[in-house]
Design a protein around this motif. Structure first.
Motif, PDB file in Angstrom:
ATOM      1  N   ILE A 262       0.832  -1.201   0.000  1.00  0.00           N
ATOM      2  CA  ILE A 262       0.000   0.000   0.000  1.00  0.00           C
ATOM      3  C   ILE A 262       0.864   1.248   0.000  1.00  0.00           C
ATOM      4  CG2 ILE A 262      -1.738   1.305   1.268  1.00  0.00           C
ATOM      5  CD1 ILE A 262      -2.793  -1.168  -0.093  1.00  0.00           C
ATOM      6  N   GLU A 263       1.969   1.204   0.747  1.00  0.00           N
ATOM      7  CA  GLU A 263       2.880   2.349   0.766  1.00  0.00           C
ATOM      8  C   GLU A 263       3.469   2.591  -0.622  1.00  0.00           C
ATOM      9  OE1 GLU A 263       7.085   3.687   2.892  1.00  0.00           O
ATOM     10  OE2 GLU A 263       5.886   2.046   3.732  1.00  0.00           O
ATOM     11  N   ASN A 264       3.810   1.513  -1.320  1.00  0.00           N
ATOM     12  CA  ASN A 264       4.339   1.656  -2.676  1.00  0.00           C
ATOM     13  C   ASN A 264       3.304   2.270  -3.615  1.00  0.00           C
ATOM     14  OD1 ASN A 264       6.793   0.500  -1.933  1.00  0.00           O
ATOM     15  ND2 ASN A 264       6.134  -1.575  -2.461  1.00  0.00           N
ATOM     16  N   ARG A 265       2.058   1.851  -3.471  1.00  0.00           N
ATOM     17  CA  ARG A 265       1.005   2.395  -4.334  1.00  0.00           C
ATOM     18  C   ARG A 265       0.752   3.869  -4.024  1.00  0.00           C
ATOM     19  NH1 ARG A 265      -4.198  -0.819  -5.733  1.00  0.00           N
ATOM     20  NH2 ARG A 265      -3.982   0.698  -7.418  1.00  0.00           N
ATOM     21  N   ASN A 266       0.811   4.249  -2.764  1.00  0.00           N
ATOM     22  CA  ASN A 266       0.651   5.656  -2.410  1.00  0.00           C
ATOM     23  C   ASN A 266       1.780   6.504  -2.978  1.00  0.00           C
ATOM     24  OD1 ASN A 266      -1.779   5.550  -1.006  1.00  0.00           O
ATOM     25  ND2 ASN A 266      -0.795   5.035   0.926  1.00  0.00           N
ATOM     26  N   PHE A 267       3.004   5.947  -2.975  1.00  0.00           N
ATOM     27  CA  PHE A 267       4.126   6.693  -3.530  1.00  0.00           C
ATOM     28  C   PHE A 267       3.947   6.919  -5.026  1.00  0.00           C
ATOM     29  CE2 PHE A 267       8.353   6.899  -5.484  1.00  0.00           C
ATOM     30  CZ  PHE A 267       8.860   8.012  -4.829  1.00  0.00           C
ATOM     31  N   GLN A 268       3.388   5.955  -5.732  1.00  0.00           N
ATOM     32  CA  GLN A 268       3.175   6.133  -7.165  1.00  0.00           C
ATOM     33  C   GLN A 268       2.130   7.216  -7.448  1.00  0.00           C
ATOM     34  OE1 GLN A 268       6.187   4.488  -7.867  1.00  0.00           O
ATOM     35  NE2 GLN A 268       5.067   4.953  -9.747  1.00  0.00           N
ATOM     36  N   ILE A 269       1.181   7.398  -6.534  1.00  0.00           N
ATOM     37  CA  ILE A 269       0.241   8.516  -6.689  1.00  0.00           C
ATOM     38  C   ILE A 269       1.003   9.836  -6.613  1.00  0.00           C
ATOM     39  CG2 ILE A 269      -1.748   9.704  -5.677  1.00  0.00           C
ATOM     40  CD1 ILE A 269      -2.777   7.014  -4.742  1.00  0.00           C
ATOM     41  N   LEU A 270       1.960   9.928  -5.702  1.00  0.00           N
ATOM     42  CA  LEU A 270       2.783  11.130  -5.613  1.00  0.00           C
ATOM     43  C   LEU A 270       3.601  11.329  -6.883  1.00  0.00           C
ATOM     44  CD1 LEU A 270       4.103  10.855  -1.921  1.00  0.00           C
ATOM     45  CD2 LEU A 270       2.194  12.214  -2.781  1.00  0.00           C
ATOM     46  N   GLU A 271       4.107  10.252  -7.455  1.00  0.00           N
ATOM     47  CA  GLU A 271       4.881  10.353  -8.689  1.00  0.00           C
ATOM     48  C   GLU A 271       3.996  10.852  -9.838  1.00  0.00           C
ATOM     49  OE1 GLU A 271       8.731   8.754  -9.179  1.00  0.00           O
ATOM     50  OE2 GLU A 271       8.046  10.425  -7.935  1.00  0.00           O
ATOM     51  N   VAL A 272       2.785  10.351  -9.918  1.00  0.00           N
ATOM     52  CA  VAL A 272       1.859  10.814 -10.955  1.00  0.00           C
ATOM     53  C   VAL A 272       1.528  12.292 -10.740  1.00  0.00           C
ATOM     54  CG1 VAL A 272      -0.475  10.559 -11.884  1.00  0.00           C
ATOM     55  CG2 VAL A 272       0.903   8.528 -11.397  1.00  0.00           C
ATOM     56  N   ALA A 273       1.347  12.685  -9.471  1.00  0.00           N
ATOM     57  CA  ALA A 273       1.068  14.090  -9.172  1.00  0.00           C
ATOM     58  C   ALA A 273       2.220  14.974  -9.636  1.00  0.00           C
ATOM     59  CB  ALA A 273       0.818  14.267  -7.675  1.00  0.00           C
ATOM     60  N   ARG A 274       3.452  14.529  -9.417  1.00  0.00           N
ATOM     61  CA  ARG A 274       4.617  15.295  -9.881  1.00  0.00           C
ATOM     62  C   ARG A 274       4.647  15.349 -11.404  1.00  0.00           C
ATOM     63  NH1 ARG A 274       7.257  11.810  -5.938  1.00  0.00           N
ATOM     64  NH2 ARG A 274       7.539  12.942  -3.982  1.00  0.00           N
ATOM     65  N   PHE A 276       2.251  15.377 -13.615  1.00  0.00           N
ATOM     66  CA  PHE A 276       1.265  16.273 -14.214  1.00  0.00           C
ATOM     67  C   PHE A 276       1.203  17.636 -13.524  1.00  0.00           C
ATOM     68  CE2 PHE A 276      -0.110  12.142 -15.672  1.00  0.00           C
ATOM     69  CZ  PHE A 276      -0.505  12.385 -16.966  1.00  0.00           C
ATOM     70  N   GLY A 277       1.962  17.812 -12.440  1.00  0.00           N
ATOM     71  CA  GLY A 277       1.952  19.089 -11.744  1.00  0.00           C
ATOM     72  C   GLY A 277       0.699  19.325 -10.935  1.00  0.00           C
ATOM     73  N   VAL A 278       0.036  18.259 -10.508  1.00  0.00           N
ATOM     74  CA  VAL A 278      -1.208  18.365  -9.747  1.00  0.00           C
ATOM     75  C   VAL A 278      -0.920  18.105  -8.268  1.00  0.00           C
ATOM     76  CG1 VAL A 278      -3.511  17.394  -9.429  1.00  0.00           C
ATOM     77  CG2 VAL A 278      -2.565  17.630 -11.725  1.00  0.00           C
ATOM     78  N   PRO A 279      -1.405  18.924  -7.352  1.00  0.00           N
ATOM     79  CA  PRO A 279      -1.205  18.656  -5.924  1.00  0.00           C
ATOM     80  C   PRO A 279      -1.765  17.291  -5.542  1.00  0.00           C
ATOM     81  CG  PRO A 279      -2.024  20.885  -6.243  1.00  0.00           C
ATOM     82  CD  PRO A 279      -2.126  20.196  -7.572  1.00  0.00           C
ATOM     83  N   PRO A 280      -1.068  16.531  -4.696  1.00  0.00           N
ATOM     84  CA  PRO A 280      -1.549  15.194  -4.319  1.00  0.00           C
ATOM     85  C   PRO A 280      -2.956  15.193  -3.736  1.00  0.00           C
ATOM     86  CG  PRO A 280       0.722  15.495  -3.619  1.00  0.00           C
ATOM     87  CD  PRO A 280       0.245  16.830  -4.107  1.00  0.00           C
ATOM     88  N   SER A 281      -3.304  16.239  -2.988  1.00  0.00           N
ATOM     89  CA  SER A 281      -4.632  16.267  -2.374  1.00  0.00           C
ATOM     90  C   SER A 281      -5.735  16.303  -3.429  1.00  0.00           C
ATOM     91  CB  SER A 281      -4.768  17.477  -1.447  1.00  0.00           C
ATOM     92  OG  SER A 281      -4.645  18.695  -2.175  1.00  0.00           O
ATOM     93  N   MET A 297      -2.690  24.420  -1.734  1.00  0.00           N
ATOM     94  CA  MET A 297      -2.343  23.567  -2.870  1.00  0.00           C
ATOM     95  C   MET A 297      -3.302  23.791  -4.034  1.00  0.00           C
ATOM     96  SD  MET A 297      -0.921  19.949  -1.329  1.00  0.00           S
ATOM     97  CE  MET A 297      -2.188  19.700  -0.096  1.00  0.00           C
ATOM     98  N   GLY A 298      -4.563  24.122  -3.721  1.00  0.00           N
ATOM     99  CA  GLY A 298      -5.495  24.461  -4.789  1.00  0.00           C
ATOM    100  C   GLY A 298      -5.048  25.705  -5.546  1.00  0.00           C
ATOM    101  N   LYS A 299      -4.513  26.701  -4.823  1.00  0.00           N
ATOM    102  CA  LYS A 299      -3.992  27.897  -5.478  1.00  0.00           C
ATOM    103  C   LYS A 299      -2.760  27.562  -6.310  1.00  0.00           C
ATOM    104  CE  LYS A 299      -5.664  31.053  -1.867  1.00  0.00           C
ATOM    105  NZ  LYS A 299      -5.275  32.026  -0.814  1.00  0.00           N
ATOM    106  N   GLU A 300      -1.910  26.671  -5.793  1.00  0.00           N
ATOM    107  CA  GLU A 300      -0.730  26.262  -6.550  1.00  0.00           C
ATOM    108  C   GLU A 300      -1.119  25.550  -7.841  1.00  0.00           C
ATOM    109  OE1 GLU A 300       1.825  23.989  -4.069  1.00  0.00           O
ATOM    110  OE2 GLU A 300       2.287  25.647  -2.719  1.00  0.00           O
ATOM    111  N   PHE A 301      -2.208  24.803  -7.796  1.00  0.00           N
ATOM    112  CA  PHE A 301      -2.685  24.147  -9.019  1.00  0.00           C
ATOM    113  C   PHE A 301      -3.047  25.179 -10.075  1.00  0.00           C
ATOM    114  CE2 PHE A 301      -6.558  22.884 -11.362  1.00  0.00           C
ATOM    115  CZ  PHE A 301      -6.007  21.882 -12.154  1.00  0.00           C
TER     116      PHE A 301
END
Length: 400
Positions: A262-274, A276-281, A297-301
């Motif tokens: 599960i930790e590995n899968r969560n890390f891949q979500i962070l990688e996808v966020a990076r 596309f430049g989308v905040p993880p939240s 983070m919404g403003k950063e998006f």
């Protein structure tokens, strides 16, 4: 036939055969190989929830913003040209079967998933006016670049197309996020496939029964049936285990790698966020999200992810539809930055008092009609006709 410039005739790219294909011909077949052995195509990548949501989030956010035409004065101020024909194409109907929303959204999806970027053909009348905008399916329109200048050359089914008739949204580096970060997306695909196999036919048993003596097939079947009847029913909890002939039960546990799945899968979500430049939240990865940083983070998006795409879209549409004059196409960002009513009312009141905007401009932000005299830049809290002292029988706030 229009005369081509000397530059275009001297540096016209040569036609290529199947033995020497265009670079984007490989993408036509959706083959982007990764080190994991997974071929990443737009369809395969979009099946990963984080990737699909990131693409949907960016493309929908760009498409919901109204498109307006403005005239830029010499001092840089911009005035809206309400009712311009380009606004009708971009906001209402781009063509007989595509709305303006669908056109912008699909163009953004192409730029996020295809190295060619988003390509839209502007169909012009005999007078040169654009009458419809058409986004063709992937592979119909292609683009190649001059080796030295980077000048693009467009083709539609091998026939050359003038650059003035093409709206081209280019991805950064000439590569889409799907290609640039294909390894991270490939790992996410592999993790999803592993999860599906783990919880289907590849799922691990809770344990094994071992017998020190050799057993025939009939004895094995009877032992299995007896164990299942006792410990694998609807409610096996609390039942006593009875083992025969020196049998031992050995529970199976996940390895440390499996425990971190599960930790590995969560890390891949962070990688996808990076990627596309989308905040993880915004991809619903809420491990470190709070009420305070989620808004930030919404403003950063808006600033760091969406804004560069919007400016690229504005430039591409302005170049194709309006040319090099003083008219430009803008995306109205007010809908994305709109705060709650109390905050907006406070901001409008402060700007009006400071004479930055007039009352009618503030009413326009609220979607209200202007009123006579509302164009004056004046502080409503100051009356220059009075000496500052309240009149007789008049309260300090101006009421009787």
């Amino acid at each position: 036939m229009e005369k081509q410039s000397l530059f275009a005739r001297l540096f016209r790219p040569s036609a290529k055969s199947v033995a020497d294909p265009w670079a984007d011909l490989f993408q036509l077949f959706g083959v982007v190989q990764t080190s994991t052995g997974v071929a990443i195509s737009a369809d395969a990548a979009a099946r990963v929830p984080a990737v699909g949501h990131a693409i949907r989030l960016i493309s929908n956010a760009a498409a919901i913003l109204p498109r307006v035409v403005k005239k830029v004065a010499e001092d840089g101020t911009e005035t809206r040209m309400a009712g311009h024909w380009a606004e009708a194409l971009l906001n209402r109907q781009a063509n007989d079967w595509t709305s303006g929303f669908d056109l912008i959204r699909d163009c953004m999806v192409d730029a996020l998933t295809d190295d060619r970027g988003g390509l839209i053909y502007a169909n012009r009348s005999s007078s040169g006016k654009v009458v419809e905008l058409i986004r063709y399916r992937s592979g119909v329109m292609t683009v190649d670049y001059h080796q030295k200048t980077g000048q693009p050359f467009y083709r539609m089914e091998s026939a050359p197309v003038e650059a003035a008739k093409v709206v081209h949204l280019r991805p950064i580096f000439g590569k889409s996020p799907l290609t640039m970060f294909r390894e991270a997306i490939g790992i996410a695909v592999v993790l999803e496939q592993h999860a599906a196999a783990l919880f289907s036919k590849g799922a691990r048993p809770s344990g094994v029964l071992s017998f020190p003596k050799g057993m025939g097939q009939d004895a094995v079947n009877k032992a299995r049936e007896g164990w299942r009847a006792t410990h694998e029913g609807a409610d096996p909890g609390g039942k006593t285990a009875i083992l025969y002939d020196g049998a031992e039960f050995k529970p199976l546990a996940f390895t440390s790698t499996d425990a971190q799945f599960i930790e590995n899968r969560n890390f891949q979500i962070l990688e996808v966020a990076r990627a596309f430049g989308v905040p993880p939240s915004m991809l619903y990865q809420l491990d470190r999200a709070t009420w305070g940083n989620t808004e930030q983070m919404g403003k950063e998006f808006l600033v760091w992810c969406l804004e560069p795409w919007l400016q690229a879209l504005e430039g591409a549409f302005t170049r194709c539809l309006l040319g090099k004059g003083d008219l430009v196409i803008r995306f109205d960002r007010d809908d994305m930055t709109r705060a709650d009513l109390v905050t907006r009312a406070t901001a409008i009141s402060s700007l009006t008092s400071a004479r930055v905007i007039n009352p009618n401009e503030g009413r326009g932000w609220l979607g209200m009609a202007p009123y006579a005299g509302g164009e004056e830049f004046a502080n409503p809290h100051i009356n220059p006709d009075r000496d500052g002292a309240p009149a007789k029988n008049e309260a300090p706030n101006g009421t009787l």
